[in-house]
Motif scaffolding. Structure first.
Motif, PDB file in Angstrom:
ATOM      1  N   ALA A  26       0.847  -1.201   0.000  1.00  0.00           N
ATOM      2  CA  ALA A  26       0.000   0.000   0.000  1.00  0.00           C
ATOM      3  C   ALA A  26       0.880   1.247   0.000  1.00  0.00           C
ATOM      4  O   ALA A  26       1.964   1.259   0.594  1.00  0.00           O
ATOM      5  CB  ALA A  26      -0.911  -0.009   1.221  1.00  0.00           C
ATOM      6  N   PHE A  27       0.408   2.288  -0.682  1.00  0.00           N
ATOM      7  CA  PHE A  27       1.179   3.514  -0.836  1.00  0.00           C
ATOM      8  C   PHE A  27       0.415   4.634  -0.134  1.00  0.00           C
ATOM      9  O   PHE A  27      -0.778   4.839  -0.373  1.00  0.00           O
ATOM     10  CB  PHE A  27       1.347   3.809  -2.323  1.00  0.00           C
ATOM     11  CG  PHE A  27       2.553   4.631  -2.661  1.00  0.00           C
ATOM     12  CD1 PHE A  27       3.833   4.133  -2.467  1.00  0.00           C
ATOM     13  CD2 PHE A  27       2.416   5.904  -3.192  1.00  0.00           C
ATOM     14  CE1 PHE A  27       4.961   4.888  -2.791  1.00  0.00           C
ATOM     15  CE2 PHE A  27       3.535   6.668  -3.514  1.00  0.00           C
ATOM     16  CZ  PHE A  27       4.796   6.159  -3.312  1.00  0.00           C
ATOM     17  N   ASP A  28       1.089   5.344   0.752  1.00  0.00           N
ATOM     18  CA  ASP A  28       0.472   6.422   1.526  1.00  0.00           C
ATOM     19  C   ASP A  28       1.436   7.597   1.471  1.00  0.00           C
ATOM     20  O   ASP A  28       2.542   7.533   2.011  1.00  0.00           O
ATOM     21  CB  ASP A  28       0.249   5.942   2.967  1.00  0.00           C
ATOM     22  CG  ASP A  28      -0.580   6.904   3.793  1.00  0.00           C
ATOM     23  OD1 ASP A  28      -0.707   8.077   3.392  1.00  0.00           O
ATOM     24  OD2 ASP A  28      -1.094   6.493   4.849  1.00  0.00           O
ATOM     25  N   VAL A  29       1.030   8.667   0.803  1.00  0.00           N
ATOM     26  CA  VAL A  29       1.983   9.727   0.481  1.00  0.00           C
ATOM     27  C   VAL A  29       1.334  11.096   0.669  1.00  0.00           C
ATOM     28  O   VAL A  29       0.104  11.233   0.625  1.00  0.00           O
ATOM     29  CB  VAL A  29       2.484   9.534  -0.981  1.00  0.00           C
ATOM     30  CG1 VAL A  29       1.391   9.832  -1.985  1.00  0.00           C
ATOM     31  CG2 VAL A  29       3.736  10.320  -1.267  1.00  0.00           C
ATOM     32  N   LYS A  78      -6.771  -4.962 -10.833  1.00  0.00           N
ATOM     33  CA  LYS A  78      -5.343  -4.956 -11.173  1.00  0.00           C
ATOM     34  C   LYS A  78      -4.525  -3.957 -10.359  1.00  0.00           C
ATOM     35  O   LYS A  78      -3.339  -4.171 -10.109  1.00  0.00           O
ATOM     36  CB  LYS A  78      -5.155  -4.632 -12.660  1.00  0.00           C
ATOM     37  CG  LYS A  78      -5.886  -5.544 -13.629  1.00  0.00           C
ATOM     38  CD  LYS A  78      -5.519  -5.161 -15.063  1.00  0.00           C
ATOM     39  CE  LYS A  78      -6.418  -5.831 -16.088  1.00  0.00           C
ATOM     40  NZ  LYS A  78      -7.729  -5.166 -16.220  1.00  0.00           N
ATOM     41  N   ILE A  79      -5.147  -2.831  -9.989  1.00  0.00           N
ATOM     42  CA  ILE A  79      -4.408  -1.745  -9.335  1.00  0.00           C
ATOM     43  C   ILE A  79      -5.183  -1.218  -8.129  1.00  0.00           C
ATOM     44  O   ILE A  79      -6.375  -1.451  -7.992  1.00  0.00           O
ATOM     45  CB  ILE A  79      -4.142  -0.577 -10.314  1.00  0.00           C
ATOM     46  CG1 ILE A  79      -5.463  -0.096 -10.922  1.00  0.00           C
ATOM     47  CG2 ILE A  79      -3.149  -0.972 -11.390  1.00  0.00           C
ATOM     48  CD1 ILE A  79      -5.326   1.131 -11.797  1.00  0.00           C
ATOM     49  N   LYS A  80      -4.465  -0.462  -7.276  1.00  0.00           N
ATOM     50  CA  LYS A  80      -5.130   0.173  -6.131  1.00  0.00           C
ATOM     51  C   LYS A  80      -4.613   1.600  -5.977  1.00  0.00           C
ATOM     52  O   LYS A  80      -3.464   1.909  -6.323  1.00  0.00           O
ATOM     53  CB  LYS A  80      -4.906  -0.633  -4.866  1.00  0.00           C
ATOM     54  CG  LYS A  80      -3.462  -0.843  -4.442  1.00  0.00           C
ATOM     55  CD  LYS A  80      -3.418  -1.617  -3.126  1.00  0.00           C
ATOM     56  CE  LYS A  80      -2.004  -1.827  -2.629  1.00  0.00           C
ATOM     57  NZ  LYS A  80      -1.255  -2.795  -3.438  1.00  0.00           N
ATOM     58  N   GLY A  81      -5.474   2.461  -5.454  1.00  0.00           N
ATOM     59  CA  GLY A  81      -5.130   3.868  -5.288  1.00  0.00           C
ATOM     60  C   GLY A  81      -4.433   4.136  -3.969  1.00  0.00           C
ATOM     61  O   GLY A  81      -4.733   3.501  -2.950  1.00  0.00           O
ATOM     62  N   ALA A  82      -3.510   5.080  -3.999  1.00  0.00           N
ATOM     63  CA  ALA A  82      -2.786   5.460  -2.780  1.00  0.00           C
ATOM     64  C   ALA A  82      -3.557   6.527  -2.011  1.00  0.00           C
ATOM     65  O   ALA A  82      -4.322   7.303  -2.590  1.00  0.00           O
ATOM     66  CB  ALA A  82      -1.417   6.007  -3.153  1.00  0.00           C
ATOM     67  N   LYS A  83      -3.344   6.549  -0.707  1.00  0.00           N
ATOM     68  CA  LYS A  83      -3.833   7.684   0.085  1.00  0.00           C
ATOM     69  C   LYS A  83      -2.968   8.895  -0.244  1.00  0.00           C
ATOM     70  O   LYS A  83      -1.740   8.773  -0.364  1.00  0.00           O
ATOM     71  CB  LYS A  83      -3.716   7.375   1.578  1.00  0.00           C
ATOM     72  CG  LYS A  83      -4.765   6.426   2.127  1.00  0.00           C
ATOM     73  CD  LYS A  83      -4.591   6.287   3.637  1.00  0.00           C
ATOM     74  CE  LYS A  83      -5.634   5.350   4.232  1.00  0.00           C
ATOM     75  NZ  LYS A  83      -5.442   5.199   5.693  1.00  0.00           N
ATOM     76  N   VAL A  84      -3.601  10.044  -0.392  1.00  0.00           N
ATOM     77  CA  VAL A  84      -2.860  11.300  -0.559  1.00  0.00           C
ATOM     78  C   VAL A  84      -3.295  12.230   0.562  1.00  0.00           C
ATOM     79  O   VAL A  84      -4.497  12.481   0.739  1.00  0.00           O
ATOM     80  CB  VAL A  84      -3.136  11.946  -1.935  1.00  0.00           C
ATOM     81  CG1 VAL A  84      -2.397  13.271  -2.047  1.00  0.00           C
ATOM     82  CG2 VAL A  84      -2.721  11.012  -3.064  1.00  0.00           C
ATOM     83  N   ASP A  85      -2.345  12.701   1.334  1.00  0.00           N
ATOM     84  CA  ASP A  85      -2.629  13.508   2.531  1.00  0.00           C
ATOM     85  C   ASP A  85      -3.631  12.790   3.442  1.00  0.00           C
ATOM     86  O   ASP A  85      -4.524  13.412   4.031  1.00  0.00           O
ATOM     87  CB  ASP A  85      -3.155  14.897   2.143  1.00  0.00           C
ATOM     88  CG  ASP A  85      -2.076  15.767   1.501  1.00  0.00           C
ATOM     89  OD1 ASP A  85      -0.889  15.395   1.566  1.00  0.00           O
ATOM     90  OD2 ASP A  85      -2.421  16.804   0.917  1.00  0.00           O
TER      91      ASP A  85
END
Length: 346
Positions: free
Chosen positions: A122-125, A254-261
């Motif tokens: 998971a991407f959290d940026v 296929k893909i997942k969205g990252a948290k932004v702020d």
């Protein structure tokens, strides 16, 4: 022989003019983000009316607006889709080229997502971290230096210990314009080094520092085809992609969205404004072509019907974030009464 050549030339000119006059299919260019929505509307329009299905070309917002503003006449597009609003300079180019009466129709909202492969971590940026990863130059103290960051973890240890590799849109894309405004500018202008430039009145340098993207391979322009980015993310588990929410919705397997702020790119978060990287979608219509090219008004009626762009409409099923009722009513009226845009509106 000369007479014969002249006669053939005249015939060719007449034939070309006749072909241009005879165009009976709506021609639409522009945004790759709006393209899937306008394609569905066009298909329904073609099936439910006696008009031909419009021909739609995905050129990117900037490229599409350039084609749209080139002039009036059947050799020019009738409608341009845009994932950002038309710029004042583009409106002025339109005006200079005789494209005087333009109708703006906002159709809904979209979020720009930062996504990676479903199987990847998971991407959290934050937007500031995205700026630090993608800017050509970053501040160190009171100086700007060539971006030294190679891995995400170089920016912050909480981020993945992976090479920075971001697949994103080119400069002609409305998605790129919106990303620049909502992420790069928004993050950059909070930095002390950027504030110093602003306080000094050096807006030109400020814009260059905030908006220039690195060219050392960390950011890869993937063209106007967002589906291609999705495919590449599947093949490269460490890469990250930038594209519209609708492509995340269509490819959730296929893909997942990252948290932004700290906010996830969900339908509810985008529609409420909680997700910070969202933007309006719209199209522009050449009023002079209505009545010349058959079906333009009827196409507008199809797009602005509740069955299409409403909360329960078929476009919401495709990932479009519907506008609030009052906003839909405003743009429904613009499409019905063909209210023209002015420079002061932009």
């Amino acid at each position: 022989m000369l007479k014969k050549t002249l006669a053939l030339a005249v015939l060719a000119t007449v034939a070309t003019a006749g072909a241009a006059e005879a165009r009976d299919t709506i021609r639409i260019v522009g945004s790759s983000t709006v393209y899937p929505f306008s394609t569905v509307v066009a298909e329904n329009f073609g099936k439910s009316t006696s008009f031909k299905t419009p021909v739609i070309e995905s050129t990117g917002s900037g490229g599409g607006i350039k084609l749209f503003c080139a002039g009036v006449g059947t050799e020019h597009p009738d409608i341009v889709n845009a994932s950002r609003r038309m710029k004042k300079s583009e409106f002025e180019t339109c005006d200079k080229n005789g494209v005087k009466d333009i109708v703006e129709v906002r159709v809904g909202y979209d979020g720009i997502v930062i996504a990676n492969a479903k199987a990847a971590p998971a991407f959290d940026v934050t937007r500031e971290q995205l700026f630090m990863a993608l800017a050509k130059e970053v501040p160190q103290g009171d100086k700007w230096v060539a971006n030294p960051y190679k891995k995400w973890s170089d920016i912050n240890p909480s981020l993945p210990n992976e090479e920075i590799e971001v697949l994103g849109p080119p400069p002609t894309s409305g998605t790129r314009d919106a990303f620049t405004e909502l992420v790069m500018d928004a993050a950059c202008e909070k930095l002390p080094a950027a504030k110093a430039l602003k306080d000094a009145g050096d807006d030109k340098t400020l814009k260059q520092k905030c908006q220039s993207v690195r060219e050392d391979g960390a950011y890869i322009e993937a063209g106007e085809n967002d589906n291609l980015i999705v495919q590449k993310l599947g093949a490269n588990q460490t890469a990250v992609g930038i594209f519209g929410y609708s492509f995340l919705e269509e490819n959730a397997d296929k893909i997942k969205g990252a948290k932004v702020d700290g906010k996830e790119p969900t339908f509810d978060n985008i529609s409420s404004g909680a997700y910070p990287v969202s933007r309006p979608l719209q199209f522009y219509v050449k009023k002079a072509h209505i009545g010349t090219i058959p079906g333009i008004q009827e196409y507008l009626n199809e797009f602005t019907a509740d069955k299409a762009w409403g909360p329960e409409g078929y476009l919401a099923d495709k990932g479009l974030i519907p506008m609030p009722d009052a906003e839909r009513a405003k743009y429904k009226e613009a499409a019905t009464k063909l209210k023209t845009l002015t420079a002061g509106d932009l």
